[in-house]
Write a protein that holds these residues in place. Sequence first.
Motif, PDB file in Angstrom:
ATOM      1  N   SER A  19       5.100  48.228 -15.956  1.00 32.96           N
ATOM      2  CA  SER A  19       4.335  46.987 -16.043  1.00 32.96           C
ATOM      3  C   SER A  19       4.159  46.572 -17.491  1.00 32.96           C
ATOM      4  O   SER A  19       4.189  47.389 -18.408  1.00 32.96           O
ATOM      5  CB  SER A  19       2.955  47.171 -15.407  1.00 32.96           C
ATOM      6  OG  SER A  19       3.093  47.457 -14.044  1.00 32.96           O
ATOM      7  N   GLU A  28       5.725  39.915 -10.926  1.00 35.31           N
ATOM      8  CA  GLU A  28       6.181  41.050 -11.727  1.00 35.31           C
ATOM      9  C   GLU A  28       5.316  41.289 -12.949  1.00 35.31           C
ATOM     10  O   GLU A  28       5.527  42.238 -13.686  1.00 35.31           O
ATOM     11  CB  GLU A  28       7.654  40.865 -12.134  1.00 35.31           C
ATOM     12  CG  GLU A  28       7.897  39.884 -13.250  1.00 35.31           C
ATOM     13  CD  GLU A  28       7.696  38.425 -12.868  1.00 35.31           C
ATOM     14  OE1 GLU A  28       7.426  37.635 -13.782  1.00 35.31           O
ATOM     15  OE2 GLU A  28       7.807  38.069 -11.678  1.00 35.31           O
ATOM     16  N   SER A  59       9.160  37.599  -6.727  1.00 38.54           N
ATOM     17  CA  SER A  59       9.289  36.880  -7.993  1.00 38.54           C
ATOM     18  C   SER A  59      10.127  35.615  -7.813  1.00 38.54           C
ATOM     19  O   SER A  59       9.779  34.554  -8.350  1.00 38.54           O
ATOM     20  CB  SER A  59       9.917  37.774  -9.063  1.00 38.54           C
ATOM     21  OG  SER A  59       9.029  38.816  -9.419  1.00 38.54           O
ATOM     22  N   THR A  81       4.519  38.784 -15.437  1.00 36.16           N
ATOM     23  CA  THR A  81       4.682  37.811 -16.506  1.00 36.16           C
ATOM     24  C   THR A  81       3.527  36.815 -16.475  1.00 36.16           C
ATOM     25  O   THR A  81       3.211  36.272 -15.418  1.00 36.16           O
ATOM     26  CB  THR A  81       6.017  37.046 -16.355  1.00 36.16           C
ATOM     27  OG1 THR A  81       7.083  37.983 -16.317  1.00 36.16           O
ATOM     28  CG2 THR A  81       6.228  36.066 -17.495  1.00 36.16           C
ATOM     29  N   THR A 125      16.650  42.474 -11.220  1.00 31.62           N
ATOM     30  CA  THR A 125      15.999  43.723 -10.850  1.00 31.62           C
ATOM     31  C   THR A 125      16.383  44.781 -11.880  1.00 31.62           C
ATOM     32  O   THR A 125      17.334  44.604 -12.633  1.00 31.62           O
ATOM     33  CB  THR A 125      16.458  44.182  -9.456  1.00 31.62           C
ATOM     34  OG1 THR A 125      17.870  44.331  -9.462  1.00 31.62           O
ATOM     35  CG2 THR A 125      16.060  43.178  -8.392  1.00 31.62           C
ATOM     36  N   GLN A 170      12.553  40.817 -15.712  1.00 35.86           N
ATOM     37  CA  GLN A 170      12.925  41.880 -14.776  1.00 35.86           C
ATOM     38  C   GLN A 170      11.783  42.112 -13.788  1.00 35.86           C
ATOM     39  O   GLN A 170      10.620  41.975 -14.145  1.00 35.86           O
ATOM     40  CB  GLN A 170      13.234  43.182 -15.522  1.00 35.86           C
ATOM     41  CG  GLN A 170      14.442  43.074 -16.419  1.00 35.86           C
ATOM     42  CD  GLN A 170      14.939  44.430 -16.878  1.00 35.86           C
ATOM     43  OE1 GLN A 170      16.083  44.741 -16.651  1.00 35.86           O
ATOM     44  NE2 GLN A 170      14.108  45.221 -17.513  1.00 35.86           N
ATOM     45  N   THR A 171      12.133  42.471 -12.582  1.00 38.20           N
ATOM     46  CA  THR A 171      11.139  42.637 -11.532  1.00 38.20           C
ATOM     47  C   THR A 171      11.490  43.799 -10.616  1.00 38.20           C
ATOM     48  O   THR A 171      12.664  44.084 -10.391  1.00 38.20           O
ATOM     49  CB  THR A 171      10.997  41.338 -10.702  1.00 38.20           C
ATOM     50  OG1 THR A 171      10.021  41.519  -9.683  1.00 38.20           O
ATOM     51  CG2 THR A 171      12.308  40.919 -10.071  1.00 38.20           C
ATOM     52  N   ASN A 172      10.459  44.452 -10.108  1.00 38.95           N
ATOM     53  CA  ASN A 172      10.635  45.473  -9.070  1.00 38.95           C
ATOM     54  C   ASN A 172      10.641  44.831  -7.680  1.00 38.95           C
ATOM     55  O   ASN A 172      11.048  45.451  -6.714  1.00 38.95           O
ATOM     56  CB  ASN A 172       9.519  46.516  -9.137  1.00 38.95           C
ATOM     57  CG  ASN A 172       9.686  47.457 -10.307  1.00 38.95           C
ATOM     58  OD1 ASN A 172      10.794  47.804 -10.693  1.00 38.95           O
ATOM     59  ND2 ASN A 172       8.576  47.862 -10.898  1.00 38.95           N
ATOM     60  N   ASN A 173      10.133  43.591  -7.571  1.00 37.52           N
ATOM     61  CA  ASN A 173      10.068  42.901  -6.288  1.00 37.52           C
ATOM     62  C   ASN A 173      10.770  41.553  -6.412  1.00 37.52           C
ATOM     63  O   ASN A 173      10.139  40.521  -6.634  1.00 37.52           O
ATOM     64  CB  ASN A 173       8.616  42.733  -5.844  1.00 37.52           C
ATOM     65  CG  ASN A 173       8.528  42.236  -4.411  1.00 37.52           C
ATOM     66  OD1 ASN A 173       9.417  41.544  -3.914  1.00 37.52           O
ATOM     67  ND2 ASN A 173       7.450  42.589  -3.750  1.00 37.52           N
ATOM     68  N   TYR A 174      12.072  41.560  -6.271  1.00 38.10           N
ATOM     69  CA  TYR A 174      12.903  40.384  -6.490  1.00 38.10           C
ATOM     70  C   TYR A 174      12.485  39.200  -5.613  1.00 38.10           C
ATOM     71  O   TYR A 174      12.310  38.086  -6.099  1.00 38.10           O
ATOM     72  CB  TYR A 174      14.372  40.734  -6.251  1.00 38.10           C
ATOM     73  CG  TYR A 174      15.289  39.561  -6.365  1.00 38.10           C
ATOM     74  CD1 TYR A 174      15.634  39.056  -7.616  1.00 38.10           C
ATOM     75  CD2 TYR A 174      15.801  38.940  -5.228  1.00 38.10           C
ATOM     76  CE1 TYR A 174      16.476  37.956  -7.725  1.00 38.10           C
ATOM     77  CE2 TYR A 174      16.640  37.854  -5.333  1.00 38.10           C
ATOM     78  CZ  TYR A 174      16.963  37.357  -6.578  1.00 38.10           C
ATOM     79  OH  TYR A 174      17.787  36.270  -6.682  1.00 38.10           O
ATOM     80  N   ASN A 187      12.516  52.253 -11.546  1.00 39.30           N
ATOM     81  CA  ASN A 187      11.255  51.566 -11.339  1.00 39.30           C
ATOM     82  C   ASN A 187      10.779  51.062 -12.696  1.00 39.30           C
ATOM     83  O   ASN A 187      10.497  51.849 -13.591  1.00 39.30           O
ATOM     84  CB  ASN A 187      10.222  52.491 -10.697  1.00 39.30           C
ATOM     85  CG  ASN A 187       9.011  51.727 -10.221  1.00 39.30           C
ATOM     86  OD1 ASN A 187       9.082  50.554  -9.905  1.00 39.30           O
ATOM     87  ND2 ASN A 187       7.894  52.416 -10.179  1.00 39.30           N
TER      88      ASN A 187
END
Length: 134
Positions: free
Chosen positions: A67, A122, A19, A124, A58, A12-16, A64
């Motif tokens: 981390s 993100e 990533s 990882t 996302t 999962q990411t906040n900034n697709y 949000n």
Amino acid sequence: MSTKFVHHICIQTNNYEESLKFYRDILGFELIKEFPHFHNRSYNSWLKLGAFYIELQTGKIDENLNSVNANTKGIVHFCLWVDDLVKEVQTIKQLGCDFIRKNGKEIYQVENGSLCKLVAPEGTIVELRDNRGI
């Protein structure tokens, strides 16, 4: 016993976009499917490298995501085997990515092989190694 193998991990990411670019353009994954507006998420996509998939998504709308760090429970990193680690590191550095250094080195020895680690946008941790064994 039936045949089993690891099919995918979900990230999962906040900034697709950032990533997606990392996994596709830096690590060489192929974008197989992209689903916008998927179950209250902006995106849910599938990327493929060999027979391994990443489900990249996302958080839900207006969520949000927190981390991750190396001191959490569960998966800490995933590893990709490469046939020429030095060449792979050089290519990735030219694309603007930095590596986690250990004792000042990007590539270091562990047991019977060499490895390095970098952090995806993100958070990882991705390990690259040149030894197929353990």
